[in-house]
Design a protein around this motif. Structure first.
Motif, PDB file in Angstrom:
ATOM      1  N   ASP A  20       0.809  -1.213   0.000  1.00  0.00           N
ATOM      2  CA  ASP A  20       0.000   0.000   0.000  1.00  0.00           C
ATOM      3  C   ASP A  20       0.845   1.267   0.000  1.00  0.00           C
ATOM      4  OD1 ASP A  20       0.997  -0.214   2.562  1.00  0.00           O
ATOM      5  OD2 ASP A  20      -0.919   0.112   3.570  1.00  0.00           O
ATOM      6  N   GLY A  21       2.158   1.125  -0.175  1.00  0.00           N
ATOM      7  CA  GLY A  21       3.005   2.310  -0.275  1.00  0.00           C
ATOM      8  C   GLY A  21       2.787   3.038  -1.591  1.00  0.00           C
ATOM      9  N   ALA A  22       3.204   4.284  -1.659  1.00  0.00           N
ATOM     10  CA  ALA A  22       3.080   5.056  -2.899  1.00  0.00           C
ATOM     11  C   ALA A  22       4.024   4.470  -3.945  1.00  0.00           C
ATOM     12  CB  ALA A  22       3.424   6.517  -2.632  1.00  0.00           C
ATOM     13  N   PRO A  23       3.511   3.976  -5.066  1.00  0.00           N
ATOM     14  CA  PRO A  23       4.376   3.316  -6.048  1.00  0.00           C
ATOM     15  C   PRO A  23       5.373   4.289  -6.670  1.00  0.00           C
ATOM     16  CG  PRO A  23       2.162   3.580  -6.931  1.00  0.00           C
ATOM     17  CD  PRO A  23       2.094   3.981  -5.499  1.00  0.00           C
ATOM     18  N   THR A  32      23.340   0.478 -17.211  1.00  0.00           N
ATOM     19  CA  THR A  32      23.382   0.188 -15.776  1.00  0.00           C
ATOM     20  C   THR A  32      22.197  -0.663 -15.358  1.00  0.00           C
ATOM     21  OG1 THR A  32      22.245   2.236 -15.164  1.00  0.00           O
ATOM     22  CG2 THR A  32      24.645   2.299 -15.288  1.00  0.00           C
ATOM     23  N   GLN A  33      22.447  -1.522 -14.398  1.00  0.00           N
ATOM     24  CA  GLN A  33      21.439  -2.447 -13.924  1.00  0.00           C
ATOM     25  C   GLN A  33      20.623  -1.823 -12.797  1.00  0.00           C
ATOM     26  OE1 GLN A  33      23.110  -6.482 -13.399  1.00  0.00           O
ATOM     27  NE2 GLN A  33      25.014  -5.697 -14.234  1.00  0.00           N
ATOM     28  N   LEU A  34      19.577  -2.535 -12.394  1.00  0.00           N
ATOM     29  CA  LEU A  34      18.750  -2.041 -11.297  1.00  0.00           C
ATOM     30  C   LEU A  34      19.550  -1.886 -10.004  1.00  0.00           C
ATOM     31  CD1 LEU A  34      18.083  -4.674  -9.293  1.00  0.00           C
ATOM     32  CD2 LEU A  34      16.429  -5.198 -11.063  1.00  0.00           C
ATOM     33  N   THR A  35      20.697  -2.527  -9.942  1.00  0.00           N
ATOM     34  CA  THR A  35      21.555  -2.429  -8.764  1.00  0.00           C
ATOM     35  C   THR A  35      22.108  -1.020  -8.559  1.00  0.00           C
ATOM     36  OG1 THR A  35      23.359  -3.237 -10.184  1.00  0.00           O
ATOM     37  CG2 THR A  35      22.239  -4.845  -8.784  1.00  0.00           C
ATOM     38  N   ARG A  36      22.027  -0.165  -9.561  1.00  0.00           N
ATOM     39  CA  ARG A  36      22.488   1.217  -9.393  1.00  0.00           C
ATOM     40  C   ARG A  36      21.544   2.024  -8.502  1.00  0.00           C
ATOM     41  NH1 ARG A  36      26.781   2.945 -12.562  1.00  0.00           N
ATOM     42  NH2 ARG A  36      28.023   1.067 -13.007  1.00  0.00           N
ATOM     43  N   TRP A  37      20.405   1.419  -8.143  1.00  0.00           N
ATOM     44  CA  TRP A  37      19.547   1.969  -7.086  1.00  0.00           C
ATOM     45  C   TRP A  37      19.752   1.041  -5.884  1.00  0.00           C
ATOM     46  CZ3 TRP A  37      17.605   6.496  -8.684  1.00  0.00           C
ATOM     47  CH2 TRP A  37      17.331   6.681 -10.033  1.00  0.00           C
ATOM     48  N   PRO A  38      20.823   1.238  -5.116  1.00  0.00           N
ATOM     49  CA  PRO A  38      21.234   0.256  -4.101  1.00  0.00           C
ATOM     50  C   PRO A  38      20.371   0.293  -2.844  1.00  0.00           C
ATOM     51  CG  PRO A  38      22.664   2.153  -4.034  1.00  0.00           C
ATOM     52  CD  PRO A  38      21.732   2.383  -5.188  1.00  0.00           C
ATOM     53  N   PRO A  39      20.513  -0.731  -1.989  1.00  0.00           N
ATOM     54  CA  PRO A  39      19.709  -0.789  -0.764  1.00  0.00           C
ATOM     55  C   PRO A  39      19.786   0.478   0.081  1.00  0.00           C
ATOM     56  CG  PRO A  39      20.806  -2.879  -1.117  1.00  0.00           C
ATOM     57  CD  PRO A  39      21.339  -1.941  -2.159  1.00  0.00           C
ATOM     58  N   GLY A  40      20.979   1.050   0.207  1.00  0.00           N
ATOM     59  CA  GLY A  40      21.104   2.254   1.022  1.00  0.00           C
ATOM     60  C   GLY A  40      20.241   3.394   0.541  1.00  0.00           C
ATOM     61  N   LEU A  41      19.908   3.400  -0.750  1.00  0.00           N
ATOM     62  CA  LEU A  41      19.037   4.423  -1.325  1.00  0.00           C
ATOM     63  C   LEU A  41      17.574   4.015  -1.259  1.00  0.00           C
ATOM     64  CD1 LEU A  41      18.720   7.091  -2.873  1.00  0.00           C
ATOM     65  CD2 LEU A  41      19.166   5.840  -4.985  1.00  0.00           C
ATOM     66  N   TYR A  42      17.250   2.821  -1.766  1.00  0.00           N
ATOM     67  CA  TYR A  42      15.830   2.469  -1.831  1.00  0.00           C
ATOM     68  C   TYR A  42      15.237   2.182  -0.462  1.00  0.00           C
ATOM     69  CZ  TYR A  42      16.792  -2.658  -1.836  1.00  0.00           C
ATOM     70  OH  TYR A  42      17.186  -3.934  -1.531  1.00  0.00           O
ATOM     71  N   LYS A  44      15.804   3.898   2.197  1.00  0.00           N
ATOM     72  CA  LYS A  44      15.397   5.209   2.704  1.00  0.00           C
ATOM     73  C   LYS A  44      14.113   5.681   2.027  1.00  0.00           C
ATOM     74  CE  LYS A  44      19.732   7.165   4.382  1.00  0.00           C
ATOM     75  NZ  LYS A  44      20.578   8.377   4.398  1.00  0.00           N
ATOM     76  N   LEU A  45      13.943   5.338   0.746  1.00  0.00           N
ATOM     77  CA  LEU A  45      12.703   5.681   0.058  1.00  0.00           C
ATOM     78  C   LEU A  45      11.522   4.910   0.639  1.00  0.00           C
ATOM     79  CD1 LEU A  45      14.106   5.801  -3.572  1.00  0.00           C
ATOM     80  CD2 LEU A  45      13.033   7.717  -2.377  1.00  0.00           C
ATOM     81  N   VAL A  46      11.750   3.646   0.955  1.00  0.00           N
ATOM     82  CA  VAL A  46      10.697   2.851   1.603  1.00  0.00           C
ATOM     83  C   VAL A  46      10.314   3.480   2.941  1.00  0.00           C
ATOM     84  CG1 VAL A  46      10.194   0.631   2.685  1.00  0.00           C
ATOM     85  CG2 VAL A  46      11.280   0.695   0.427  1.00  0.00           C
ATOM     86  N   ALA A  47      11.316   3.953   3.666  1.00  0.00           N
ATOM     87  CA  ALA A  47      11.048   4.589   4.963  1.00  0.00           C
ATOM     88  C   ALA A  47      10.239   5.877   4.796  1.00  0.00           C
ATOM     89  CB  ALA A  47      12.361   4.883   5.682  1.00  0.00           C
ATOM     90  N   ARG A  48      10.298   6.474   3.623  1.00  0.00           N
ATOM     91  CA  ARG A  48       9.513   7.685   3.341  1.00  0.00           C
ATOM     92  C   ARG A  48       8.096   7.348   2.875  1.00  0.00           C
ATOM     93  NH1 ARG A  48      12.017  12.855   2.198  1.00  0.00           N
ATOM     94  NH2 ARG A  48      14.109  12.824   3.103  1.00  0.00           N
ATOM     95  N   GLY A  49       7.766   6.048   2.810  1.00  0.00           N
ATOM     96  CA  GLY A  49       6.407   5.653   2.459  1.00  0.00           C
ATOM     97  C   GLY A  49       6.213   5.175   1.036  1.00  0.00           C
ATOM     98  N   ILE A 284      16.760  11.628  -2.616  1.00  0.00           N
ATOM     99  CA  ILE A 284      15.504  11.243  -1.963  1.00  0.00           C
ATOM    100  C   ILE A 284      14.636  12.467  -1.692  1.00  0.00           C
ATOM    101  CG2 ILE A 284      14.542  10.299   0.183  1.00  0.00           C
ATOM    102  CD1 ILE A 284      17.086   8.422   0.153  1.00  0.00           C
ATOM    103  N   ASP A 285      15.246  13.553  -1.254  1.00  0.00           N
ATOM    104  CA  ASP A 285      14.485  14.775  -1.009  1.00  0.00           C
ATOM    105  C   ASP A 285      13.842  15.300  -2.289  1.00  0.00           C
ATOM    106  OD1 ASP A 285      15.094  14.742   1.680  1.00  0.00           O
ATOM    107  OD2 ASP A 285      16.700  16.225   1.537  1.00  0.00           O
ATOM    108  N   ALA A 286      14.548  15.181  -3.419  1.00  0.00           N
ATOM    109  CA  ALA A 286      13.978  15.626  -4.687  1.00  0.00           C
ATOM    110  C   ALA A 286      12.776  14.771  -5.079  1.00  0.00           C
ATOM    111  CB  ALA A 286      15.038  15.582  -5.785  1.00  0.00           C
ATOM    112  N   ILE A 287      12.910  13.454  -4.925  1.00  0.00           N
ATOM    113  CA  ILE A 287      11.792  12.556  -5.246  1.00  0.00           C
ATOM    114  C   ILE A 287      10.607  12.813  -4.333  1.00  0.00           C
ATOM    115  CG2 ILE A 287      11.071  10.130  -5.248  1.00  0.00           C
ATOM    116  CD1 ILE A 287      13.968   9.421  -6.088  1.00  0.00           C
ATOM    117  N   ALA A 288      10.885  12.989  -3.037  1.00  0.00           N
ATOM    118  CA  ALA A 288       9.822  13.249  -2.070  1.00  0.00           C
ATOM    119  C   ALA A 288       9.137  14.583  -2.363  1.00  0.00           C
ATOM    120  CB  ALA A 288      10.385  13.240  -0.654  1.00  0.00           C
ATOM    121  N   ARG A 289       9.915  15.572  -2.809  1.00  0.00           N
ATOM    122  CA  ARG A 289       9.335  16.874  -3.140  1.00  0.00           C
ATOM    123  C   ARG A 289       8.389  16.756  -4.334  1.00  0.00           C
ATOM    124  NH1 ARG A 289       6.726  21.397  -2.451  1.00  0.00           N
ATOM    125  NH2 ARG A 289       7.253  23.019  -3.978  1.00  0.00           N
TER     126      ARG A 289
END
Length: 298
Positions: A20-23, A32-42, A44-49, A284-289
């Motif tokens: 139910d998170g915001a897709p 580049t592979q999907l790994t260029r969005w690494p756990p340390g980044l995604y 934090k995005l999950v934590a933002r909802g 992350i702040d840019a995406i959240a904005r």
């Protein structure tokens, strides 16, 4: 990890976060592979909802590969003659892939974020499928405007110089990748050497398809100038770009923001053409904005 059958091909994807998170669909850059969005980044995005969706573009990672080896010269020559270049697929096909991943997951509308070529694909998704896009965050990307300053020669060489075969000399391959990352990276936010080496090894062990880069680059060049199409974008847009980007100069980000109504432009001093850990929060702040602006329109 999972595979989606999209537009007649197979694409590898992963999802992270609650159903139910915001897709949020993250689109990777050239080669580049999907790994260029690494756990340390995604994470934090999950934590933002967000419910984060990563996928391998066609011709890279664990997604379906293609054949052929088009050259930059042949694509440019065809365009100059007013002909359609002979390439295996187009950037429009890759935009349709991104939407196809959303279809596969049953996502009607999503926030989109794309880096470099991924930002070009995101432009096409936002312009051609406006009903599917809640917001768009464009990260160090450009419009295809031919009058903009070009890449620095040493940065362009990172894309066009073939790396040593890792199956024959893995150390030479890693050194080549690390050197290229340093060339286009952020001077004010340098990657740790160990992280660059680890990323190079992890990516090449996951998948290795060097000609996929050439085919994707051909699709980028063939797509040309997107400025007229950008007027069709209705979703809130945040453009994030570094003032020290040698591959896609900052003028590209400024041009993109100027072509999209009410786009918000964020220029980061000392940022190049990469997302090191010290810039995760900035991205992350840019995406959240962008997502926040979309909620304001709901």
């Amino acid at each position: 990890m999972a595979q989606a059958r999209v537009n007649g091909i197979s694409l590898e994807y992963e999802t992270h976060g609650p159903e139910d998170g915001a897709p949020l669909l993250l689109i990777s850059g050239l080669g580049t592979q999907l790994t260029r969005w690494p756990p340390g980044l995604y994470e934090k995005l999950v934590a933002r909802g967000f419910r984060v969706i990563r996928f391998d573009n066609r011709d890279v990672g664990l997604s379906q590969k293609f054949a052929g080896a088009p050259t930059i010269e042949s694509v440019v020559a065809a365009r100059m003659q007013g002909q359609a270049p002979d390439i295996p697929y187009t950037l429009d096909d890759m935009a349709a892939d991104a939407v196809g991943v959303l279809d596969h997951l049953g996502v009607d509308r999503a926030h989109i974020a794309g880096a470099s070529m991924g930002g070009m694909i995101g432009q096409l998704v936002a312009a051609d499928y406006p009903e599917r896009v809640l917001s768009f965050t464009a990260i160090f990307t450009t419009t295809g405007n031919p009058t903009l300053p070009p890449s620095k020669p040493e940065a362009m060489a990172v894309l066009t110089t073939r790396a040593p075969d890792p199956n024959k000399d893995i150390e030479a391959y890693v050194e080549h990748v690390v050197r290229g990352a340093r060339t286009i990276g952020s001077p004010a936010y340098p990657f740790e050497e160990s992280l660059l080496r680890e990323r190079a090894l992890t990516d090449v062990r996951r998948a290795y398809e060097p000609l996929g880069v050439a085919r994707q680059l051909a699709a980028v060049i063939a797509n040309g100038d997107r400025r007229a199409k950008l007027a069709n974008i209705k979703a809130p847009v945040v453009v994030l770009h570094g003032d020290a980007d040698p591959l896609v100069p900052v003028e590209g980000g400024r041009d993109l923001a100027a072509c999209v109504a009410d786009a918000e432009l964020r220029i980061v001093e000392g940022m190049g053409h990469d997302i090191p850990p010290s810039l995760y929060d900035t991205v992350i702040d840019a995406i959240a904005r962008a997502a926040e602006r979309s909620r304001g329109l709901a």
